[in-house]
Write a protein that holds these residues in place. Structure first.
Motif, PDB file in Angstrom:
ATOM      1  N   LEU A  61       0.614  -1.059   0.124  1.00  0.00           N
ATOM      2  CA  LEU A  61       0.071  -0.298   0.275  1.00  0.00           C
ATOM      3  C   LEU A  61       0.934   1.485  -0.279  1.00  0.00           C
ATOM      4  CD1 LEU A  61      -2.616  -0.909   2.822  1.00  0.00           C
ATOM      5  CD2 LEU A  61      -3.049  -0.318   0.630  1.00  0.00           C
ATOM      6  N   GLY A  62       0.497   2.257   0.022  1.00  0.00           N
ATOM      7  CA  GLY A  62       1.151   3.383  -0.821  1.00  0.00           C
ATOM      8  C   GLY A  62       1.109   4.811  -1.887  1.00  0.00           C
ATOM      9  N   ALA A  63       2.022   4.950  -1.685  1.00  0.00           N
ATOM     10  CA  ALA A  63       2.026   6.370  -2.849  1.00  0.00           C
ATOM     11  C   ALA A  63       2.850   4.861  -4.181  1.00  0.00           C
ATOM     12  CB  ALA A  63       2.190   7.314  -2.791  1.00  0.00           C
ATOM     13  N   GLN A  64       2.365   4.465  -4.931  1.00  0.00           N
ATOM     14  CA  GLN A  64       3.488   3.731  -6.000  1.00  0.00           C
ATOM     15  C   GLN A  64       2.509   3.747  -7.044  1.00  0.00           C
ATOM     16  OE1 GLN A  64       3.906  -0.130  -4.108  1.00  0.00           O
ATOM     17  NE2 GLN A  64       2.376   0.064  -3.160  1.00  0.00           N
ATOM     18  N   ALA A  65       3.252   3.570  -8.588  1.00  0.00           N
ATOM     19  CA  ALA A  65       2.261   3.313  -9.618  1.00  0.00           C
ATOM     20  C   ALA A  65       2.943   2.588 -10.846  1.00  0.00           C
ATOM     21  CB  ALA A  65       1.894   5.068 -10.454  1.00  0.00           C
ATOM     22  N   GLY A  66       2.511   1.274 -11.678  1.00  0.00           N
ATOM     23  CA  GLY A  66       3.529   1.020 -12.865  1.00  0.00           C
ATOM     24  C   GLY A  66       3.311  -0.048 -12.588  1.00  0.00           C
ATOM     25  N   ALA A  67       4.397  -0.047 -13.466  1.00  0.00           N
ATOM     26  CA  ALA A  67       4.109  -2.252 -13.443  1.00  0.00           C
ATOM     27  C   ALA A  67       5.512  -2.552 -14.231  1.00  0.00           C
ATOM     28  CB  ALA A  67       3.526  -2.854 -14.667  1.00  0.00           C
ATOM     29  N   SER A  68       6.170  -3.764 -13.762  1.00  0.00           N
ATOM     30  CA  SER A  68       7.530  -4.387 -14.283  1.00  0.00           C
ATOM     31  C   SER A  68       7.810  -5.643 -14.128  1.00  0.00           C
ATOM     32  CB  SER A  68       8.716  -3.083 -13.156  1.00  0.00           C
ATOM     33  OG  SER A  68       8.010  -4.310 -11.787  1.00  0.00           O
ATOM     34  N   GLY A  69       8.048  -6.026 -15.067  1.00  0.00           N
ATOM     35  CA  GLY A  69       8.315  -8.072 -14.728  1.00  0.00           C
ATOM     36  C   GLY A  69       9.877  -8.538 -15.649  1.00  0.00           C
ATOM     37  N   GLY A  70      10.057  -9.477 -15.181  1.00  0.00           N
ATOM     38  CA  GLY A  70      11.640  -9.824 -15.830  1.00  0.00           C
ATOM     39  C   GLY A  70      12.367 -10.504 -14.116  1.00  0.00           C
ATOM     40  N   THR A  71      13.959 -10.902 -14.392  1.00  0.00           N
ATOM     41  CA  THR A  71      14.163 -11.805 -13.184  1.00  0.00           C
ATOM     42  C   THR A  71      14.959 -10.746 -12.619  1.00  0.00           C
ATOM     43  OG1 THR A  71      15.062 -13.135 -15.050  1.00  0.00           O
ATOM     44  CG2 THR A  71      16.183 -13.233 -13.159  1.00  0.00           C
ATOM     45  N   VAL A  72      14.568 -11.410 -11.178  1.00  0.00           N
ATOM     46  CA  VAL A  72      15.088 -11.391  -9.606  1.00  0.00           C
ATOM     47  C   VAL A  72      16.132 -12.403  -9.423  1.00  0.00           C
ATOM     48  CG1 VAL A  72      14.121 -10.215  -7.703  1.00  0.00           C
ATOM     49  CG2 VAL A  72      12.965  -9.431  -9.685  1.00  0.00           C
ATOM     50  N   GLY A 119      19.270  -7.223  -3.723  1.00  0.00           N
ATOM     51  CA  GLY A 119      18.254  -6.841  -4.808  1.00  0.00           C
ATOM     52  C   GLY A 119      18.903  -6.471  -6.181  1.00  0.00           C
ATOM     53  N   TRP A 120      19.057  -7.928  -6.750  1.00  0.00           N
ATOM     54  CA  TRP A 120      19.447  -7.858  -8.311  1.00  0.00           C
ATOM     55  C   TRP A 120      18.621  -7.577  -8.700  1.00  0.00           C
ATOM     56  CZ3 TRP A 120      19.550 -10.330 -12.616  1.00  0.00           C
ATOM     57  CH2 TRP A 120      19.921  -9.975 -13.672  1.00  0.00           C
ATOM     58  N   SER A 121      18.439  -7.075 -10.142  1.00  0.00           N
ATOM     59  CA  SER A 121      17.015  -7.190 -11.337  1.00  0.00           C
ATOM     60  C   SER A 121      17.133  -6.838 -12.723  1.00  0.00           C
ATOM     61  CB  SER A 121      15.354  -6.534 -11.191  1.00  0.00           C
ATOM     62  OG  SER A 121      14.647  -6.407 -11.933  1.00  0.00           O
ATOM     63  N   ASP A 122      17.185  -7.850 -13.771  1.00  0.00           N
ATOM     64  CA  ASP A 122      16.802  -6.942 -14.988  1.00  0.00           C
ATOM     65  C   ASP A 122      15.600  -6.632 -15.115  1.00  0.00           C
ATOM     66  OD1 ASP A 122      15.263  -9.565 -15.722  1.00  0.00           O
ATOM     67  OD2 ASP A 122      16.528  -9.949 -17.192  1.00  0.00           O
ATOM     68  N   THR A 123      14.613  -6.021 -14.395  1.00  0.00           N
ATOM     69  CA  THR A 123      13.319  -6.134 -14.454  1.00  0.00           C
ATOM     70  C   THR A 123      12.792  -5.140 -15.010  1.00  0.00           C
ATOM     71  OG1 THR A 123      13.329  -4.590 -12.654  1.00  0.00           O
ATOM     72  CG2 THR A 123      12.140  -6.980 -12.555  1.00  0.00           C
ATOM     73  N   GLU A 124      12.007  -5.104 -16.455  1.00  0.00           N
ATOM     74  CA  GLU A 124      11.691  -4.152 -17.194  1.00  0.00           C
ATOM     75  C   GLU A 124      10.174  -3.533 -17.087  1.00  0.00           C
ATOM     76  OE1 GLU A 124      10.867  -6.504 -21.238  1.00  0.00           O
ATOM     77  OE2 GLU A 124      14.104  -6.277 -20.788  1.00  0.00           O
ATOM     78  N   GLY A 125      10.257  -2.169 -16.910  1.00  0.00           N
ATOM     79  CA  GLY A 125       9.129  -1.461 -16.938  1.00  0.00           C
ATOM     80  C   GLY A 125       9.087   0.023 -16.228  1.00  0.00           C
ATOM     81  N   LEU A 126       7.903   0.139 -15.709  1.00  0.00           N
ATOM     82  CA  LEU A 126       8.411   1.821 -14.794  1.00  0.00           C
ATOM     83  C   LEU A 126       7.740   1.681 -14.084  1.00  0.00           C
ATOM     84  CD1 LEU A 126       9.259   4.861 -14.294  1.00  0.00           C
ATOM     85  CD2 LEU A 126       7.389   5.666 -15.663  1.00  0.00           C
ATOM     86  N   PHE A 127       8.210   1.315 -12.657  1.00  0.00           N
ATOM     87  CA  PHE A 127       7.600   1.001 -11.295  1.00  0.00           C
ATOM     88  C   PHE A 127       8.333   2.293 -10.673  1.00  0.00           C
ATOM     89  CE2 PHE A 127       6.359  -0.293  -7.024  1.00  0.00           C
ATOM     90  CZ  PHE A 127       4.765  -1.500  -8.161  1.00  0.00           C
ATOM     91  N   ALA A 128       7.228   3.064  -9.829  1.00  0.00           N
ATOM     92  CA  ALA A 128       7.712   4.789  -9.014  1.00  0.00           C
ATOM     93  C   ALA A 128       7.189   4.335  -7.659  1.00  0.00           C
ATOM     94  CB  ALA A 128       6.800   6.061 -10.087  1.00  0.00           C
ATOM     95  N   GLY A 129       8.147   4.503  -6.399  1.00  0.00           N
ATOM     96  CA  GLY A 129       7.674   4.401  -5.417  1.00  0.00           C
ATOM     97  C   GLY A 129       7.979   2.859  -5.259  1.00  0.00           C
ATOM     98  N   ALA A 130       8.731   2.271  -5.612  1.00  0.00           N
ATOM     99  CA  ALA A 130       8.871   0.658  -4.887  1.00  0.00           C
ATOM    100  C   ALA A 130       9.991   0.677  -3.771  1.00  0.00           C
ATOM    101  CB  ALA A 130       9.199   0.177  -6.667  1.00  0.00           C
ATOM    102  N   SER A 131      10.286  -0.046  -3.191  1.00  0.00           N
ATOM    103  CA  SER A 131      10.934  -0.680  -2.507  1.00  0.00           C
ATOM    104  C   SER A 131      11.473  -1.472  -2.212  1.00  0.00           C
ATOM    105  CB  SER A 131       9.963  -0.390  -0.765  1.00  0.00           C
ATOM    106  OG  SER A 131       9.455  -1.692  -0.664  1.00  0.00           O
TER     107      SER A 131
END
Length: 176
Positions: A61-72, A119-131
């Motif tokens: 929950l909280g101020a966040q918006a977007g979507a992402s996907g890939g390897t983590v 945490g490492w990622s090659d995720t694609e997409g835009l995700f603002a406010g992510a922890s």
């Protein structure tokens, strides 16, 4: 891809364990959700154990918006981070669980500190406010029993006492 980054490969050599999520998905518009399935490998006496299968899902929950996907990948740098998986269910790798979690992009910039989890990622997409972090990681009975047989046991797999030759390629891909 991770081995091609010299600094990341060095951190993998220091890691006590690694939780690999080949297909991670996350989406949010104020209320967010994430989910995926992954494998845990633990370093025992300088060798990687065969994988233990886990899946996860969480809501944020909280101020966040977007979507992402890939390897983590979550590099488990402390015994405490590895031990969290030994409970089997409701594992969390985040600050709320008491872990210091650092995004690899900050490590690459030189601010590692005393991280329990990187945490490492090659995720694609835009995700603002992510922890950084993941919650609600659960032991996947079906996958572990399918892979190791009906007597698959969490403690045996994590301790390296369960084996399946199909894991050899994955284990050799990780730095020793």
């Amino acid at each position: 891809q991770m081995k091609n980054d010299e600094k990341l490969a060095g951190l993998l050599k220091q890691a006590k364990g690694v939780y690999l999520v080949p297909e991670f998905g996350k989406a949010a518009a104020v209320v967010g959700g994430q989910g995926g399935a992954g494998v845990l490998l633990v370093r025992q006496d300088g060798e990687w154990t065969d994988p233990a299968f886990y899946n996860f899902g969480g809501i944020t929950l909280g101020a966040q918006a977007g979507a992402s996907g890939g390897t983590v990948a979550f590099l488990l740098m402390s015994d405490e981070a590895v031990n969290a998986f030994k409970t089997g269910n409701k594992v969390a790798l985040n600050a709320e669980a008491g872990f210091t979690v650092v995004n690899y992009s900050k490590v690459a910039a030189g601010t590692l500190g005393e991280a329990d989890v990187i945490g490492w990622s090659d995720t694609e997409g835009l995700f603002a406010g992510a922890s950084v972090g993941v919650s609600n990681i659960n032991w996947d009975d079906d996958s572990n029993r399918s892979y190791y047989g009906p007597e698959a046991d969490l403690s045996d797999i994590i301790a390296g006492r369960a084996q399946n030759d199909d894991a050899d390629e994955l284990k050799t891909a990780l730095p020793g």
